[in-house]
Write a protein that holds these residues in place. Structure first.
Motif, PDB file in Angstrom:
ATOM      1  N   ILE A   1       0.807  -1.212   0.000  1.00  0.00           N
ATOM      2  CA  ILE A   1       0.000   0.000   0.000  1.00  0.00           C
ATOM      3  C   ILE A   1       0.845   1.269   0.000  1.00  0.00           C
ATOM      4  O   ILE A   1       0.508   2.248  -0.681  1.00  0.00           O
ATOM      5  N   SER A   2       1.960   1.299   0.694  1.00  0.00           N
ATOM      6  CA  SER A   2       2.752   2.528   0.731  1.00  0.00           C
ATOM      7  C   SER A   2       3.354   2.831  -0.636  1.00  0.00           C
ATOM      8  O   SER A   2       3.336   3.978  -1.098  1.00  0.00           O
TER       9      SER A   2
ATOM     10  N   PHE B   1      -9.790   4.595  -3.614  1.00  0.00           N
ATOM     11  CA  PHE B   1      -9.621   3.168  -3.881  1.00  0.00           C
ATOM     12  C   PHE B   1      -9.584   2.370  -2.588  1.00  0.00           C
ATOM     13  O   PHE B   1     -10.318   1.382  -2.413  1.00  0.00           O
ATOM     14  N   PHE B   2      -8.735   2.788  -1.642  1.00  0.00           N
ATOM     15  CA  PHE B   2      -8.613   2.031  -0.403  1.00  0.00           C
ATOM     16  C   PHE B   2      -9.753   2.329   0.573  1.00  0.00           C
ATOM     17  O   PHE B   2     -10.095   1.480   1.401  1.00  0.00           O
TER      18      PHE B   2
ATOM     19  N   TRP C   1      -4.168   3.153   8.526  1.00  0.00           N
ATOM     20  CA  TRP C   1      -3.121   4.022   9.070  1.00  0.00           C
ATOM     21  C   TRP C   1      -2.264   4.608   7.944  1.00  0.00           C
ATOM     22  O   TRP C   1      -1.899   5.785   7.969  1.00  0.00           O
ATOM     23  N   THR C   2      -1.965   3.806   6.936  1.00  0.00           N
ATOM     24  CA  THR C   2      -1.147   4.292   5.833  1.00  0.00           C
ATOM     25  C   THR C   2      -1.889   5.339   5.019  1.00  0.00           C
ATOM     26  O   THR C   2      -1.305   6.344   4.598  1.00  0.00           O
TER      27      THR C   2
ATOM     28  N   ASP D   1      -6.316  11.609   6.481  1.00  0.00           N
ATOM     29  CA  ASP D   1      -7.745  11.283   6.507  1.00  0.00           C
ATOM     30  C   ASP D   1      -8.150  10.737   7.874  1.00  0.00           C
ATOM     31  O   ASP D   1      -8.220   9.529   8.090  1.00  0.00           O
ATOM     32  N   ARG D   2      -8.454  11.651   8.811  1.00  0.00           N
ATOM     33  CA  ARG D   2      -8.895  11.247  10.144  1.00  0.00           C
ATOM     34  C   ARG D   2     -10.266  10.590  10.102  1.00  0.00           C
ATOM     35  O   ARG D   2     -10.578   9.736  10.926  1.00  0.00           O
ATOM     36  N   ARG D   3     -11.080  10.996   9.123  1.00  0.00           N
ATOM     37  CA  ARG D   3     -12.426  10.431   9.034  1.00  0.00           C
ATOM     38  C   ARG D   3     -12.363   8.940   8.758  1.00  0.00           C
ATOM     39  O   ARG D   3     -13.111   8.152   9.362  1.00  0.00           O
TER      40      ARG D   3
END
Length: 963
Positions: A484-485, A496-497, A539-540, A547-549
């Motif tokens: 993912i990174s 996407f994620f 987390w990534t 994106d805290r939401r």
């Protein structure tokens, strides 16, 4: 006049989005400035209706003192309405007191914000007229009348299956494979389309072409044939607004008419059959005579699972032409696309009616030059087109996709090689914005970067699949979390994620376990490093986009996963029970095993510690102080248990594998007092193996990071440049254009690793790209400040193997660049920091006194906020702008070899290694090097085993001094 400009406005990550489904959208923008060190001090956002009257806005933030320019939430006092367009604009002020002009006006439009607003019914052909189990596609149509004065028209549509939408004979959108693949039992995306320009007053018609897709086509490996339902169906609602303020709604219901379509068969794995003779011209136009068509019937499918489109849509993102056509030794006529790609072939042919052209897709040729289908397993990847014989016919599959480079063509008229202009490859994937680039002085590494990007494109087709060609193509959680990174460096992947993680949360077991694949069509238990995607992925995404939401939304899922692990076995601080994939495909595995030699319980406990640490950090970000303390304590206890179980009393890792050492260091599981020893042991394991890795899916992504982070960057670079098996450049040397599942998927003699599990497009080992960006080019983030608000630039260029490297990343704040070049005695480092961000720049080997920026002393330049010097070099804090640093080489590339130099240090330098081979070739024979690589040159000479000829060591030192 100075320039401060607001640009690139986004709403929910998109520019001018149509059909957002959130009541509190988030806005973002980027800034342009002609001054260095520009930081936003405040902003003003104004939102209004489509009348454009910003004087009476829906929301006016007023001047808001804040440096936030991403994830800025709508806080209007009145809620947004469904199916409503809005306009917005932004202006900012900077810390120097400058005020920008208003940005260009942007727009967003809401969709159906309440499930009760759906008036349509799910429809499918009446079973009395058309067999519901028919393999052929369905055509559904509706004619209707509209009055004059159409102001706007929107269609909200989806399918239990795949669909293509038409209005008055024209495709409504260039999107393909809609509505995508979600966990259909819990969530099904619907799409919003603007059809204003396609409708007219008077007679109109809508048509839906409906296929099985992921919903009914049979998914899973080992002939699992998983299906979500036994009948495909469509759902559509058309809203027409008139200039007089009235509205009309057309819905899918029993009044629709249905028939069989020209796609006679289509599944994801096996391909498509299309008979152009069955086409019905004008079927989606208003004047079409549908009296013989079957009526529609409604199905009782759920409505509460409908969610607005979340992911980037799938589109044709590139068209490539075959590079050659040839006849194989077996007599097959074959096209070579020149690139292992994912998508479809478009035919453009003029042939007699009834001509059947068959395309069989494959990734590679065998050692004899024949097209190879063995690694597809049961998947057929075959397309059959039957021509209608009317002029030039153009066709590409509608409801499937293939992974391929080579295409075997049967039935095409004529003999010999095929006409290349009759074929085109259409590349399909989620239409993500490219955000990253990477380049070095080594063309092989540049090809590796290209292969990584092509692998991501091919496997990011609505879900992060493992492979795109065989009977699998599933959203494996382990592959997603290790890659993912790298993925988010290369492409904008937040939507996407977000979509995929919502499916993961929906599919998570009641006990917190996470299925192996998402969407879950495989079943099975939970495995360490696979289920950890529940924590690592959100987390990534937060790290890259702030994106805290999404973090808050996934927080319950993250906690449930950690608590699931905690409940396993009798020791809540170790995970030593249950099934695990372990170090999958590790090269130190026992014969006939896919699982590497690293103990599975070590891997499981290491990931348990890592996920718990990330969960604690997430709790801190979200302000859950009690949870932060709770999981902080849990993490400490897991680490202590790990040390007691998997490290010896003297600080060695008990398992003598590369992966065990990598995880111990990467996840900070060794006490600081023994990390140096563990790192040296890891380096020795790599060097003693001839600079080859033995790691699998778990260890490989972190191997080079661990070496670079602990002073062995030379070894990491040697691994990157390793052209012999196993190494990243081995596949490049064999002509690969994507990342392989196995390091030796294709052996030097042209034979294959196996037929059983041998994908030539498997992105997981492309995770090396993350290290290439962060360590080789030096473009990184400060992990304590998300979204690259605080950038960390620190190139590790101390190796002669590469003379330059550069990378860029389009972050939420703007474009970041880090590049370096070594030219004789000079090192130059170029850095770009976007407006409203800052960077820490570490220049290895530089002194403040000898450092210049853009040809000037540091004190003479602007934008440089602070300068210090430590044992590594100069450390600068800089504001936004573009910088060109230059300083003396400072012996970073001049090794200064002496008789006390350790052999392993010499082996980090290719030129120095050649000197040893020249004068002491016997060192490289058999096991000798393994025993002597930790010795100094003097010790080698004194060691009787080395048999150093008289005068040879003097010659070695003399030649080394010339380097």
């Amino acid at each position: 006049m100075s320039v401060l400009q607001v640009t690139d406005l986004t709403c929910e990550y998109r520019k001018n989005p149509l059909g957002i489904g959130v009541r509190v959208p988030r806005f973002g923008w980027r800034l342009l400035s002609d001054s260095r060190g520009t930081v936003q001090k405040g902003y003003r956002i104004v939102v209004t209706g489509t009348d454009g009257d910003f004087g009476t806005p829906v929301w006016d933030s007023g001047y808001t003192e804040s440096d936030a320019s991403i994830q800025v939430e709508f806080v209007g006092t009145e809620p947004l309405h469904s199916c409503t367009p809005y306009l917005y604009k932004v202006k900012v002020w900077d810390a120097a007191g400058r005020e920008s002009e208003w940005s260009e006006t942007a727009r967003f439009e809401t969709t159906l914000l309440d499930p009760s607003e759906w008036q349509a019914s799910w429809i499918t052909p009446d079973a009395a007229g058309i067999d519901p189990q028919s393999e052929a596609s369905f055509l559904l149509r509706k004619s209707f009348e509209l009055k004059s004065g159409i102001a706007s028209a929107r269609i909200y549509a989806t399918a239990a299956g795949l669909y293509e939408l038409f209005a008055n004979g024209r495709r409504v959108s260039d999107e393909v494979l809609s509505p995508g693949w979600t966990s259909y039992r819990y969530r099904l995306q619907y799409q919003t389309y603007d059809v204003t320009d396609l409708l007219r007053n008077g007679s109109n018609a809508i048509g839906i072409h409906l296929g099985d897709g992921w919903y009914r086509g049979g998914m899973g490996f080992e002939s699992r044939d998983f299906k979500y339902g036994d009948r495909r169906a469509a759902l559509l609602q058309l809203h027409v607004k008139y200039e007089d303020g009235t509205e009309e709604i057309i819905v899918s219901d029993e009044s629709w008419k249905c028939d069989i379509g020209p796609v006679t068969y289509a599944t994801i794995y096996h391909g498509e059959k299309y008979d152009a003779r069955l086409e019905q011209d004008g079927w989606s136009e208003s004047g079409f005579q549908d009296g013989s068509w079957t009526a529609a019937e409604t199905l009782d499918l759920p409505m509460d699972i409908l969610v607005p489109q979340e992911n980037w849509p799938t589109r044709v993102t590139e068209t490539i032409r075959p590079v050659s056509s040839f006849v194989t030794p077996a007599g097959d006529r074959v096209l070579d696309m020149g690139q292992n790609m994912v998508g479809r072939v478009r035919l453009n042919v003029s042939v007699p009616a009834g001509t059947k052209i068959v395309l069989r897709h494959a990734e590679v040729l065998d050692r004899d030059g024949n097209i190879y289908f063995g690694n597809l397993r049961p998947a057929k990847q075959t397309v059959e087109y039957t021509a209608k014989g009317e002029g030039t016919e153009s066709y590409a599959p509608h409801f499937t996709f293939m992974g391929f480079r080579y295409v075997k063509v049967e039935g095409f008229p004529g003999g010999g090689t095929l006409p290349l202009d009759a074929f085109a490859g259409e590349v399909l994937h989620s239409d993500m914005e490219p955000t990253g680039s990477f380049e070095t002085s080594d063309s092989r590494v540049n090809k590796l970067q290209s292969n990584i990007r092509w692998g991501q494109r091919g496997n990011f087709l609505d879900v992060p699949t493992d492979c795109p060609q065989r009977d699998e193509r599933l959203g494996w959680t382990g592959d997603a979390q290790v890659f993912i990174s790298t993925a988010l460096f290369n492409y904008q992947g937040a939507p996407f994620f977000t979509k995929w993680l919502r499916d993961l949360k929906a599919e998570q077991h009641p006990n917190g376990g996470v299925p192996f694949v998402i969407p879950d069509v495989a079943g099975g238990d939970s495995s360490a490093a696979w289920g950890d995607a529940a924590v690592i992925c959100p987390w990534t995404v937060y790290q890259y986009y702030g994106d805290r939401r999404l973090l808050a939304e996934q927080y319950g899922s993250m906690k449930a996963w950690v608590e699931y692990i905690r409940a396993q076995g009798t020791n809540e601080y170790l995970w030593n029970t249950g099934f695990h994939f372990g170090d999958w495909l590790g090269l130190d595995a026992k014969e006939d095993s896919y699982v590497g030699a690293t103990p599975r319980e070590l891997i499981a406990t290491a990931y348990y510690a890592y996920s718990t640490r990330l969960l604690r950090q997430t709790a801190e970000v979200l302000g859950h102080s009690e949870d932060a303390a709770k999981y902080g304590e849990l993490h400490e206890r897991i680490v202590q248990a790990y040390r007691e179980e998997f490290l010896t009393a003297t600080g060695r890792v008990a398992a003598p594998t590369q992966t065990a050492h990598v995880l111990t260091l990467m996840f900070d599981l060794a006490d600081e007092s023994v990390r140096t020893r563990v790192a040296k042991d890891l380096n020795d394991l790599v060097v003693e193996n001839g600079y080859h890795l033995t790691t699998g899916f778990v260890g490989t992504p972190y191997l080079c990071f661990t070496l670079s982070n602990h002073g062995y960057h030379h070894t990491a670079v040697r691994l990157l440049l390793q052209e012999s098996y196993p190494g990243w450049l081995y596949s490049v040397s064999q002509g690969a254009t994507t990342i392989w599942e196995h390091w030796d998927s294709l052996k030097p003699d042209g034979s294959f690793w196996s037929d059983d599990m041998n994908s030539f497009n498997h992105y997981a080992y492309g995770a090396i790209g993350d290290w290439m960006y962060r360590k080789v080019a030096g473009l990184d983030m400060d992990p304590s400040v998300p979204a690259f608000k605080r950038i960390h630039i620190e190139p590790l260029f101390g190796t002669k193997a590469l003379t330059y490297a550069k990378a860029s990343h389009l972050s939420p704040y703007g474009n970041i660049e880090s590049g370096w070049r070594v030219d004789g005695d000079r090192i130059s480092v170029n850095v770009t920091v976007p407006v409203n961000a800052t960077a820490e720049v570490v220049l290895r080997g530089a002194t403040v006194a000898g450092l210049k920026e853009s040809g000037k002393l540091l004190a003479e330049g602007d934008g440089i906020l602070a300068v210090t010097e430590n044992e590594d070099g100069a450390v600068l804090s800089v504001g936004s702008g573009t910088y060109a640093f230059e300083y003396e080489n400072a012996d970073l590339f001049r090794a200064g070899y002496t008789e006390n130099t350790v052999v392993s240090d010499i082996l980090n330098d290719e030129a120095a290694t050649d000197v040893l081979r020249k004068h002491l070739p016997h060192l490289f024979e058999g096991p000798m090097l393994k025993f002597l690589n930790t010795s100094s040159l003097k010790q080698v000479e004194e060691n009787g085993m080395a048999r150093v000829p008289a005068g040879a060591m003097d010659a070695v030192l003399a030649d080394l001094a010339k380097l």
